[in-house]
Design a protein around this motif. Structure first.
Motif, PDB file in Angstrom:
ATOM      1  N   GLY A   1       1.977  13.323  -4.860  1.00 17.54           N
ATOM      2  CA  GLY A   1       0.937  12.291  -4.721  1.00 17.54           C
ATOM      3  C   GLY A   1       1.067  11.224  -5.797  1.00 17.54           C
ATOM      4  N   LEU A   2       1.234  11.679  -7.038  1.00 13.95           N
ATOM      5  CA  LEU A   2       1.341  10.723  -8.145  1.00 13.95           C
ATOM      6  C   LEU A   2       2.645   9.927  -8.039  1.00 13.95           C
ATOM      7  CD1 LEU A   2       0.027   9.636 -10.695  1.00 13.95           C
ATOM      8  CD2 LEU A   2       1.215  11.391 -11.997  1.00 13.95           C
ATOM      9  N   PHE A   3       3.700  10.617  -7.601  1.00 15.32           N
ATOM     10  CA  PHE A   3       4.979   9.922  -7.410  1.00 15.32           C
ATOM     11  C   PHE A   3       4.810   8.741  -6.446  1.00 15.32           C
ATOM     12  CE2 PHE A   3       8.475   9.419  -4.365  1.00 15.32           C
ATOM     13  CZ  PHE A   3       9.433   8.852  -5.198  1.00 15.32           C
ATOM     14  N   CYS A   4       4.099   8.961  -5.341  1.00 14.19           N
ATOM     15  CA  CYS A   4       3.916   7.886  -4.362  1.00 14.19           C
ATOM     16  C   CYS A   4       3.269   6.663  -5.016  1.00 14.19           C
ATOM     17  CB  CYS A   4       3.043   8.343  -3.188  1.00 14.19           C
ATOM     18  SG  CYS A   4       3.820   9.591  -2.174  1.00 14.19           S
ATOM     19  N   VAL A   5       2.241   6.917  -5.831  1.00 15.99           N
ATOM     20  CA  VAL A   5       1.548   5.797  -6.482  1.00 15.99           C
ATOM     21  C   VAL A   5       2.508   5.061  -7.417  1.00 15.99           C
ATOM     22  CG1 VAL A   5      -0.334   5.152  -8.048  1.00 15.99           C
ATOM     23  CG2 VAL A   5      -0.639   7.059  -6.455  1.00 15.99           C
ATOM     24  N   LEU A   6       3.178   5.821  -8.283  1.00 11.86           N
ATOM     25  CA  LEU A   6       4.016   5.179  -9.296  1.00 11.86           C
ATOM     26  C   LEU A   6       5.199   4.466  -8.653  1.00 11.86           C
ATOM     27  CD1 LEU A   6       3.949   7.925 -12.083  1.00 11.86           C
ATOM     28  CD2 LEU A   6       2.490   5.900 -11.831  1.00 11.86           C
TER      29      LEU A   6
ATOM     30  N   LEU B   1       5.481   3.210  -5.619  1.00  8.50           N
ATOM     31  CA  LEU B   1       5.118   2.001  -4.879  1.00  8.50           C
ATOM     32  C   LEU B   1       4.725   0.861  -5.811  1.00  8.50           C
ATOM     33  CD1 LEU B   1       3.271   3.423  -1.784  1.00  8.50           C
ATOM     34  CD2 LEU B   1       5.531   2.396  -1.893  1.00  8.50           C
ATOM     35  N   ILE B   2       4.006   1.197  -6.881  1.00 12.57           N
ATOM     36  CA  ILE B   2       3.637   0.127  -7.812  1.00 12.57           C
ATOM     37  C   ILE B   2       4.905  -0.457  -8.432  1.00 12.57           C
ATOM     38  CG2 ILE B   2       2.435  -0.406  -9.982  1.00 12.57           C
ATOM     39  CD1 ILE B   2       0.258   1.535  -9.126  1.00 12.57           C
ATOM     40  N   TRP B   3       5.841   0.431  -8.781  1.00 12.59           N
ATOM     41  CA  TRP B   3       7.115  -0.069  -9.319  1.00 12.59           C
ATOM     42  C   TRP B   3       7.830  -0.948  -8.274  1.00 12.59           C
ATOM     43  CZ3 TRP B   3      11.959   0.890  -7.207  1.00 12.59           C
ATOM     44  CH2 TRP B   3      13.014   0.283  -7.909  1.00 12.59           C
ATOM     45  N   LEU B   4       7.899  -0.441  -7.035  1.00 15.48           N
ATOM     46  CA  LEU B   4       8.620  -1.175  -5.990  1.00 15.48           C
ATOM     47  C   LEU B   4       8.004  -2.557  -5.778  1.00 15.48           C
ATOM     48  CD1 LEU B   4      10.840  -0.923  -3.738  1.00 15.48           C
ATOM     49  CD2 LEU B   4       9.001  -0.242  -2.193  1.00 15.48           C
TER      50      LEU B   4
ATOM     51  N   LYS C   1      12.057  -6.449  -8.636  1.00 19.14           N
ATOM     52  CA  LYS C   1      12.702  -7.602  -7.988  1.00 19.14           C
ATOM     53  C   LYS C   1      12.741  -7.408  -6.474  1.00 19.14           C
ATOM     54  CE  LYS C   1      17.296  -5.649  -8.743  1.00 19.14           C
ATOM     55  NZ  LYS C   1      18.601  -5.735  -9.346  1.00 19.14           N
ATOM     56  N   TYR C   2      12.723  -6.143  -6.025  1.00 23.06           N
ATOM     57  CA  TYR C   2      12.772  -5.906  -4.577  1.00 23.06           C
ATOM     58  C   TYR C   2      11.462  -6.280  -3.884  1.00 23.06           C
ATOM     59  CZ  TYR C   2      16.764  -3.106  -6.062  1.00 23.06           C
ATOM     60  OH  TYR C   2      17.939  -2.699  -6.632  1.00 23.06           O
ATOM     61  N   GLY C   3      10.408  -6.427  -4.690  1.00 23.14           N
ATOM     62  CA  GLY C   3       9.116  -6.789  -4.107  1.00 23.14           C
ATOM     63  C   GLY C   3       9.160  -8.086  -3.315  1.00 23.14           C
ATOM     64  N   LYS C   4      10.086  -8.971  -3.728  1.00 19.94           N
ATOM     65  CA  LYS C   4      10.160 -10.282  -3.072  1.00 19.94           C
ATOM     66  C   LYS C   4      10.807 -10.229  -1.692  1.00 19.94           C
ATOM     67  CE  LYS C   4      12.183 -12.082  -6.740  1.00 19.94           C
ATOM     68  NZ  LYS C   4      12.963 -12.956  -7.577  1.00 19.94           N
ATOM     69  N   ILE C   5      11.431  -9.092  -1.398  1.00 21.19           N
ATOM     70  CA  ILE C   5      12.182  -8.999  -0.142  1.00 21.19           C
ATOM     71  C   ILE C   5      11.247  -9.047   1.049  1.00 21.19           C
ATOM     72  CG2 ILE C   5      13.592  -7.441   1.258  1.00 21.19           C
ATOM     73  CD1 ILE C   5      14.827  -6.490  -1.399  1.00 21.19           C
TER      74      ILE C   5
ATOM     75  N   VAL D   1       2.879  -3.463  -0.038  1.00 20.44           N
ATOM     76  CA  VAL D   1       2.490  -2.424  -1.005  1.00 20.44           C
ATOM     77  C   VAL D   1       1.056  -2.664  -1.462  1.00 20.44           C
ATOM     78  CG1 VAL D   1       2.809  -1.564  -3.374  1.00 20.44           C
ATOM     79  CG2 VAL D   1       4.812  -1.928  -1.919  1.00 20.44           C
ATOM     80  N   PHE D   2       0.817  -3.853  -2.019  1.00 15.80           N
ATOM     81  CA  PHE D   2      -0.502  -4.052  -2.634  1.00 15.80           C
ATOM     82  C   PHE D   2      -1.593  -4.227  -1.588  1.00 15.80           C
ATOM     83  CE2 PHE D   2       2.450  -4.883  -6.138  1.00 15.80           C
ATOM     84  CZ  PHE D   2       1.992  -3.875  -6.979  1.00 15.80           C
ATOM     85  N   GLY D   3      -1.230  -4.833  -0.459  1.00 20.34           N
ATOM     86  CA  GLY D   3      -2.218  -4.964   0.617  1.00 20.34           C
ATOM     87  C   GLY D   3      -2.715  -3.604   1.055  1.00 20.34           C
ATOM     88  N   GLU D   4      -1.796  -2.703   1.329  1.00 26.08           N
ATOM     89  CA  GLU D   4      -2.225  -1.399   1.843  1.00 26.08           C
ATOM     90  C   GLU D   4      -2.987  -0.608   0.777  1.00 26.08           C
ATOM     91  OE1 GLU D   4       0.720   0.750   4.073  1.00 26.08           O
ATOM     92  OE2 GLU D   4      -0.711   2.318   4.611  1.00 26.08           O
ATOM     93  N   LEU D   5      -2.456  -0.601  -0.457  1.00 33.26           N
ATOM     94  CA  LEU D   5      -3.136   0.171  -1.500  1.00 33.26           C
ATOM     95  C   LEU D   5      -4.529  -0.388  -1.795  1.00 33.26           C
ATOM     96  CD1 LEU D   5      -0.456   1.088  -4.203  1.00 33.26           C
ATOM     97  CD2 LEU D   5      -1.078   2.242  -2.107  1.00 33.26           C
ATOM     98  N   ILE D   6      -4.619  -1.703  -1.882  1.00 32.88           N
ATOM     99  CA  ILE D   6      -5.903  -2.283  -2.296  1.00 32.88           C
ATOM    100  C   ILE D   6      -6.913  -2.278  -1.139  1.00 32.88           C
ATOM    101  CG2 ILE D   6      -7.047  -4.395  -3.115  1.00 32.88           C
ATOM    102  CD1 ILE D   6      -4.427  -4.914  -4.745  1.00 32.88           C
ATOM    103  N   PHE D   7      -6.527  -2.830   0.004  1.00 31.52           N
ATOM    104  CA  PHE D   7      -7.496  -2.891   1.109  1.00 31.52           C
ATOM    105  C   PHE D   7      -7.886  -1.485   1.581  1.00 31.52           C
ATOM    106  CE2 PHE D   7      -5.437  -7.156   1.935  1.00 31.52           C
ATOM    107  CZ  PHE D   7      -6.508  -7.883   1.452  1.00 31.52           C
ATOM    108  N   GLY D   8      -6.886  -0.610   1.655  1.00 33.15           N
ATOM    109  CA  GLY D   8      -7.169   0.747   2.121  1.00 33.15           C
ATOM    110  C   GLY D   8      -8.146   1.445   1.191  1.00 33.15           C
ATOM    111  N   SER D   9      -7.857   1.385  -0.126  1.00 26.81           N
ATOM    112  CA  SER D   9      -8.731   2.064  -1.082  1.00 26.81           C
ATOM    113  C   SER D   9     -10.130   1.483  -1.034  1.00 26.81           C
ATOM    114  CB  SER D   9      -8.206   1.917  -2.512  1.00 26.81           C
ATOM    115  OG  SER D   9      -6.916   2.451  -2.610  1.00 26.81           O
ATOM    116  N   ILE D  10     -10.221   0.151  -1.043  1.00 22.18           N
ATOM    117  CA  ILE D  10     -11.560  -0.451  -1.085  1.00 22.18           C
ATOM    118  C   ILE D  10     -12.358  -0.056   0.163  1.00 22.18           C
ATOM    119  CG2 ILE D  10     -12.837  -2.641  -1.054  1.00 22.18           C
ATOM    120  CD1 ILE D  10     -10.800  -3.742  -2.985  1.00 22.18           C
ATOM    121  N   GLY D  11     -11.683  -0.049   1.304  1.00 20.32           N
ATOM    122  CA  GLY D  11     -12.374   0.344   2.535  1.00 20.32           C
ATOM    123  C   GLY D  11     -12.981   1.741   2.410  1.00 20.32           C
ATOM    124  N   CYS D  12     -12.181   2.698   1.977  1.00 19.73           N
ATOM    125  CA  CYS D  12     -12.701   4.071   1.848  1.00 19.73           C
ATOM    126  C   CYS D  12     -13.744   4.167   0.749  1.00 19.73           C
ATOM    127  CB  CYS D  12     -11.572   5.037   1.530  1.00 19.73           C
ATOM    128  SG  CYS D  12     -10.478   5.298   2.903  1.00 19.73           S
TER     129      CYS D  12
END
Ligand code: NM2
Length: 521
Positions: free
Chosen positions: A56-61, A63-66, A70-74, A346-357
């Motif tokens: 679980g923690l791996f997924c968070v770390l 994705l935030i890294w990704l 530099k790959y975030g721009k892809i 990455v950030f859309g799903e983490l942020i919107f998803g968390s805020i919704g729940c």
């Protein structure tokens, strides 16, 4: 070509056998079934809780890294691809796909359980336990679960939109590492595990939803709840859904699903505005404070010395349940995210998803904590006597117009969620066992209907084997073998990103022209 002939029997038959081989014995030999279920649950969670928590923690770390790397721009798509949906619609679609009956089931009641059984040696039903109850809801329905959901999105989206391979199966998204083996036996094993996980995850949802709906219906009709009534609820809902799927009334299902979001908004606003608004805002703020200061402790808390059972019953179970749903979510989010960058997704799903729940738990959970701590209703005692469903009914009845308005609206919400969850699971499962299905094509309806019925049978097995443990076990056992597959997908993604982009990114370009994307063998 005749659609019905496109079923991939090498997947369908093992999936069918596994599903029936688990559900029928559970249904037929209830007593022994329950004993085995308890043993397997204890064995799996006590031996693997560390693995679930680290994953679980791996997924968070990761994705935030990704997202920040530099790959975030892809861009997930070709140079000219634009996002198909507005960001609001996109976020709402992700939220509705990922969240169904489960949040309605847990949001009111989960804090009540936390208050009565807090972790870290906190005193039961104390003030501190109430504060932690708010925070634990935000933890178990926040960043980590959404990271688990998001993880498979990227390998799948990259395969579909950049590598242009129709990756409607997870094995395809592992191709970066396993290459051609994805088309052979190894690929089949991966896809069978994925199907098994989906059935297990949906089994948990149905196993919780059916008793809840039964209690709600019984309380409105003023009749006694019983196993027979549960079986009637399960039978009727499975039949109605299978009928809908068979008759092609999919549009009706989509309309129902839309209606449901309005019912949910209504019930959230109702409790927020007519309930203790300021208390809710204060508790929520405080909960986030506790969550952020204790995030790592909660993420990695195995309770190794006392072994009090908290991580097994909650964190491990939850992570497993979200993992079981992750392939389904990954396939869906990948499809709707063409034209967006990795960072946005990455950030859309983490942020919107968390805020919704978080909103659901802040309002409904906050309300439950409020009535307990202010003495309006002793939910802690009630839950011990009448269990989850009865307590939810009691909580709802403390609201203004509880009996005439809130309870019926809540039932509507649950029933529609139950239907849409089975429906979308049947859709994804049947497309998994269909050969070469295009993104916008519907899987054969015989197969879709069959899956709706199979999920009903599976839920029947879990219900008869009895109790929350069987229902929880379903996800835990299904999720465990999925963890290495999800990790394999991450490696596959990294290999693709490196081979396609490392040269380009150092020279400052962001999108690749098609000729530069390395072909997949
Ligand atoms: N999760 C969010 O039953 C449902 O609402 C589907 C369940 C994984 C707990 C999602």
């Amino acid at each position: 070509m005749n659609k019905e002939s496109k079923i991939d029997y090498a997947l369908m038959i093992p999936a069918l056998i596994i599903t029936l081989a688990i559900s029928l014995p559970l249904a037929l030999f209830k007593e022994q079934g329950a004993g085995i279920v308890n043993k397997v649950f204890a064995f799996t969670t006590s031996n693997f809780k560390w693995a679930f928590l680290i994953f679980g923690l791996f997924c968070v770390l990761f994705l935030i890294w990704l997202g920040c790397s530099k790959y975030g721009k892809i861009k997930l798509g070709g140079p000219d691809d634009k996002p198909e949906f507005s960001t609001y619609t996109w976020a709402a679609m992700i939220f509705c796909a990922g969240i169904g009956i489960a949040i309605v089931y847990w949001a009111f009641i989960e804090p009540v359980y936390y208050m009565g059984g807090p972790p870290f040696g906190i005193e039961k039903n104390s003030t501190l336990a109430a504060e932690w109850a708010g925070a634990l809801g935000q933890f178990h329905w926040g960043i980590t679960p959404w990271a688990i959901y998001a993880l498979p999105t990227f390998p799948i989206a990259y395969a579909i939109h950049v590598k242009k391979i129709p990756a409607l199966k997870l094995s395809t998204a592992c191709k970066g590492i396993i290459g051609k083996k994805a088309d052979g036996a190894l690929g089949k094993i991966i896809d069978i595990i994925v199907i098994f996980a989906m059935v297990g995850g949906v089994g948990t949802s149905l196993g919780l939803a059916v008793p809840l709906v039964t209690t709600l219906v019984a309380s409105v009709l003023g009749i006694q709840e019983s196993m027979t009534l549960q079986l009637i609820v399960l039978g009727v809902s499975t039949a109605v859904i299978a009928g809908t799927v068979w008759s092609g009334l999919q549009k009706g299902m989509a309309a129902l699903s839309n209606l449901n979001t309005y019912v949910a908004y209504f019930l959230l606003l109702f409790v927020f505005l007519l309930g203790p608004t300021i208390y809710i805002l204060n508790l929520w703020t405080n909960s986030l404070g506790i969550l952020f200061t204790n995030f790592f402790r909660l993420s990695l808390g195995t309770d190794p010395v006392a072994n009090g059972g908290f991580p097994e019953a909650w964190t491990v179970f939850y992570w497993a349940w979200w993992i079981a749903y992750a392939p389904m979510m990954g396939l869906f989010v990948a499809r709707i995210s063409k034209g967006r960058t990795i960072r946005e997704v990455v950030f859309g799903e983490l942020i919107f998803g968390s805020i919704g729940c978080w909103i659901f738990f802040a309002i409904w959970g906050g309300y439950a904590i409020h009535i307990q701590t202010t003495g309006i209703l002793d939910v802690a005692t009630i839950v011990g006597k009448v269990g989850t469903g009865g307590t939810i009914v009691a909580i709802l009845q403390t609201l203004p117009a509880g009996k005439v308005l809130v309870l019926p609206a809540f039932i509507l919400l649950c029933v529609i969620f139950l239907a849409t969850t089975i429906n979308s699971a049947a859709f994804t499962l049947s497309s998994q066992v269909t050969k070469k299905i295009a993104g916008d094509e519907e899987p054969p309806r015989v197969n879709r209907t069959l899956w709706a019925v199979l999920l009903g049978v599976f839920a029947l097995g879990l219900l008869l084997a009895g109790g929350l443990t069987a229902v929880q076990l379903s996800s835990v056992v299904a999720a465990l073998p999925l963890i290495p597959i999800l990790i394999l997908m991450v490696f596959s993604l990294m290999k693709w990103l490196k081979e396609d982009y490392d040269d380009v990114l150092s020279s400052g370009e962001v999108t690749l022209t098609e000729d530069k994307i390395k072909p997949v063998n």
